[in-house]
Design a protein around this motif. Structure first.
Motif, PDB file in Angstrom:
ATOM      1  N   TYR A 181      -9.912  -7.752  67.885  1.00 46.55           N
ATOM      2  CA  TYR A 181      -9.623  -9.185  67.942  1.00 46.55           C
ATOM      3  C   TYR A 181     -10.755  -9.919  68.679  1.00 46.55           C
ATOM      4  CZ  TYR A 181      -4.777  -7.881  66.779  1.00 46.55           C
ATOM      5  OH  TYR A 181      -3.659  -7.381  66.190  1.00 46.55           O
TER       6      TYR A 181
ATOM      7  N   PHE B 137      -6.808 -10.806  75.248  1.00 40.45           N
ATOM      8  CA  PHE B 137      -6.670 -10.142  73.943  1.00 40.45           C
ATOM      9  C   PHE B 137      -6.359  -8.674  74.164  1.00 40.45           C
ATOM     10  CE2 PHE B 137      -9.264 -13.359  71.477  1.00 40.45           C
ATOM     11  CZ  PHE B 137      -8.310 -13.562  70.493  1.00 40.45           C
ATOM     12  N   THR B 138      -5.429  -8.114  73.393  1.00 37.06           N
ATOM     13  CA  THR B 138      -5.092  -6.702  73.610  1.00 37.06           C
ATOM     14  C   THR B 138      -6.045  -5.759  72.895  1.00 37.06           C
ATOM     15  OG1 THR B 138      -3.546  -6.892  71.789  1.00 37.06           O
ATOM     16  CG2 THR B 138      -2.610  -7.032  74.012  1.00 37.06           C
ATOM     17  N   ARG B 139      -6.606  -6.190  71.774  1.00 35.61           N
ATOM     18  CA  ARG B 139      -7.429  -5.261  70.995  1.00 35.61           C
ATOM     19  C   ARG B 139      -8.884  -5.691  70.952  1.00 35.61           C
ATOM     20  NH1 ARG B 139      -2.904  -4.529  67.201  1.00 35.61           N
ATOM     21  NH2 ARG B 139      -2.029  -2.530  67.849  1.00 35.61           N
TER      22      ARG B 139
ATOM     23  N   ASP C 189      -1.798 -12.826  72.737  1.00 33.67           N
ATOM     24  CA  ASP C 189      -2.553 -12.619  71.493  1.00 33.67           C
ATOM     25  C   ASP C 189      -2.341 -13.775  70.524  1.00 33.67           C
ATOM     26  OD1 ASP C 189      -4.034 -10.348  71.745  1.00 33.67           O
ATOM     27  OD2 ASP C 189      -2.393  -9.004  71.217  1.00 33.67           O
TER      28      ASP C 189
END
Ligand SMILES: Nc1nc2c(ncn2[C@@H]2O[C@H](COP(=O)(O)OP(=O)(O)OP(=O)(O)O)[C@@H](O)[C@H]2O)c(=O)[nH]1
Length: 646
Positions: free
Chosen positions: A372, A367-369, A331
């Motif tokens: 984002y 990307f984790t989210r 991230d």
């Protein structure tokens, strides 16, 4: 020419030898230093006994000691408790060790550790420790590609809530708040964190308060774009910092400062944000947390960018890209690349920006989210439009819509439900404010009670001192009164009773029993004064008083009646005894007067006495004195130096 070359070679050789020697010295110094350091640590660790290990574990668990700073000691306590078979303590140490592994991001090791200990049958007997393991397990499972095991464990933990004590519930809510933040279900984060916060406030658990405050702040920060909610995020982030400052948890204090800095940045307060982020940076450095450093440094670079310091921002962001890449923080790596592109855009280096943007796009999955991804795609759209890459721009905007939708799906199941939950959240927030308010009131009450106690103690002390002072003054007054009384009844020259003193005693005595009253008058005293001086006369009077004191029995008394006249009160009615008394007195007086140098030895001081005995005449002192006076007159008339008794 050749010579010059040779000289240069020699010089180069000398320099390289010098550099090598310096390097060797440096390495020797470094290894000595680290050896001394580790040997110190070893002595310390080897001296760990049961109670020390227990204290250490309690302190780490209560966040009085930081996990990362005390990594070696905690590991030692974990290993030693295993070796020594201190089973209960070992399980607790193992639970804290799991948290340490998580903080160190040693996830593989953590997975094995948890698998081993969660199969321990004795673990269920230590409910709280078991929950600590389950918390670590949930955090570990949340990292799996397959979301099901984590989801199931979260559900299981939710079901377990009612059967646990407040302290145990705090652990469960902590685990759930982590899990829901991690999986982007932010409303649930909010719910779990608010419930946990309520208990943490009740239990005065500052570390847990900090944890939940931060989760609430983060949730408000990420949940919506509404400014009102952002100010709530600031409010809770500040609370988190304050709570963590009361603990020794360096890592989480750093994270709290970092969260606060970020949210301040978002509400356009870069100056304050910078202060908080620098604090975060120093805490991350303290616990040697690379990831944290990358996060804090990123935010600081972002501020420099926002303030138009593009060169500083560029240096920081390039450092951060390397740091995040080497630490494997995806991230952060991508976020730093996006910032790099933004800086290039500001510097009008659009090709470079495009290159970096493509690099991020190619790694979008990391990307984790969703949010984002959506935010990046919005930027990509802008850049591609600027560069006239229409296809890329439209692709970016389409993708952005997909991820925005995903984000909202993840954060709000339906608008109606969201409203309902907001209402619940509001209700719980009110309850928490109420709780905080009650706490403040209790604190104020405690302060007031304490002050009241002090006032009471002070008043009691003052009263006690006043009583003491009064007693002292009273005692002094009595003593002085006694002194004045004695002075009032004493003849200053002879130190015997004066007229008033002797009359008082005579009166008292006569009121109880009969007695004899005698008036004594020195013979021809005027002559003594005239011939030998007043001082000698005074000395004669003093000698007379001394002689009377030494001659009289305890029950008799006398005093100076006036001038050279004396009043005697004799506790006898026997004329012989009275005669004897005065004869003795005459002898003693002659003897004492011989001591007076100014008085020639041939001079004999004599006196005449008139006596009245109470039972034969009257009991009244005045009458007795009158009779005694008459007898004295007779004695004088008869030639002096004699006694006349009525
Ligand atoms: N030195 C001295 N003399 C005193 C004191 N009080 C009284 N006198 C003297 O005592 C004398 C008493 O004298 P008088 O009353 O004449 O009696 P006297 O000389 O003792 O003679 P008779 O009583 O008749 O024997 C006077 O001269 C007084 O001044 C005193 O405190 N000190």
């Amino acid at each position: 020419m050749l010579n010059t070359n040779n000289n240069t070679h020699i010089q180069k050789f000398k320099r390289s030898v010098l550099i090598k020697a310096a390097l060797i010295c440096f390495f020797i110094f470094i290894s000595m230093y680290s050896f001394a350091d580790s040997s110190d640590e070893n002595t310390l660790l080897s001296s760990l006994d049961f109670s020390k290990a227990e204290n250490l574990i309690n302190d780490v668990r209560a966040n009085k000691l930081d996990y990362l700073i005390n990594e070696k000691k905690l590991t030692k306590a974990f290993e030693l408790s295993k070796e020594q078979r201190w089973e209960r303590l070992h399980l607790e140490a193992a639970a804290l060790y799991a948290e340490l592994l998580f903080r160190q991001e040693r996830y593989k090791r953590l997975k094995h550790h948890l698998a081993f200990y969660l199969s321990n049958k004795q673990l269920t007997e230590q409910k709280d420790v078991h929950l600590l393991f389950l918390e670590s397990q949930l955090k570990s499972l949340a990292r799996n590609e397959d979301p099901t095991p984590a989801k199931n464990l979260a559900k299981e933990l939710e079901k377990l809530i009612p059967q646990h004590s407040d302290n145990e519930k705090i652990i469960i809510f902590r685990a759930l708040a982590y899990y829901y933040t991690d999986t982007d279900v932010l409303r649930k984060t909010l719910n779990a964190a608010l419930e946990g916060l309520e208990l943490a406030l009740k239990n005065n658990d500052f570390a847990a308060q900090g944890y939940f405050y931060r989760k609430i702040a983060d949730a408000y920060h990420l949940l919506t774009d509404v400014d009102k909610d952002k100010s709530k995020a600031v409010y809770y982030a500040k609370k988190a910092v304050k709570a963590y400052e009361k603990t020794s948890d360096g890592l989480f204090t750093a994270k709290a400062y970092w969260s606060l800095g970020n949210v301040l940045l978002e509400i356009n307060d870069p100056n304050n944000a910078l202060i908080q982020l620098n604090k975060a940076l120093s805490y991350f450095k303290k616990v040697n947390m690379k990831k944290g450093l990358a996060f804090a440094q990123y935010s600081i670079a972002d501020i420099q960018y926002l303030q138009g310091n593009y060169n500083t921002a560029l240096t920081l962001v390039n450092q951060n890209i390397e740091l995040a890449r080497s630490a494997g923080i995806h991230d952060m790596h991508l976020a730093s690349l996006i910032l790099l592109a933004d800086i290039y855009i500001k510097q009008n280096l659009l090709d470079k920006a495009n290159q970096v943007n493509d690099e991020v796009y190619n790694n979008l999955d990391k990307f984790t989210r969703s949010i984002y991804k959506a935010r990046f795609l919005a930027k990509r759209y802008e850049l591609k439009r600027k560069l006239n890459y229409i296809d890329d721009a439209f692709e970016a905007i389409e993708d952005k819509l997909v991820y925005t939708k995903k984000h909202y799906e993840a954060t709000s199941e339906s608008n109606i439900k969201a409203l309902q939950i907001k209402f619940e959240v509001k209700e719980r927030e009110d309850k928490i404010s109420q709780l905080e308010f009650e706490k403040d009131i209790n604190k104020l009450q405690a302060i007031e009670e304490h002050q009241q106690k002090i006032i009471w103690r002070l008043s009691a002390s003052i009263a006690f001192i006043l009583v003491l002072v009064s007693l002292f003054l009273f005692y002094r007054q009595i003593r002085q009164r006694k002194k004045y009384h004695t002075i009032a009844l004493t003849d200053y020259l002879t130190n015997s009773l004066n007229r008033r003193g002797v009359m008082q005693i005579a009166d008292n005595l006569l009121a109880n029993k009969p007695a004899s009253i005698a008036i004594v008058d020195l013979d021809y005293f005027k002559n003594i004064n005239d011939k030998f001086g007043h001082d000698t006369g005074d000395l004669v009077l003093i000698k007379f008083a001394q002689a009377a004191k030494d001659t009289l029995s305890e029950n008799d008394t006398f005093g100076r009646y006036g001038g050279e006249e004396w009043l005697f009160v004799l506790n006898t009615l026997d004329k012989h005894k009275i005669n004897d008394t005065f004869e003795n007195l005459a002898l003693t007086l002659s003897e004492y007067c011989r001591e007076i140098e100014a008085l020639p030895s041939k001079i004999n001081i004599t006196f005449s006495v008139g006596v009245a005995i109470s039972n034969t005449h009257s009991k009244s002192l005045d009458v007795l004195i009158k009779h005694a006076d008459q007898q004295l007159y007779k004695a004088k008339e008869n030639g002096r130096n004699q006694i006349a008794i009525a």
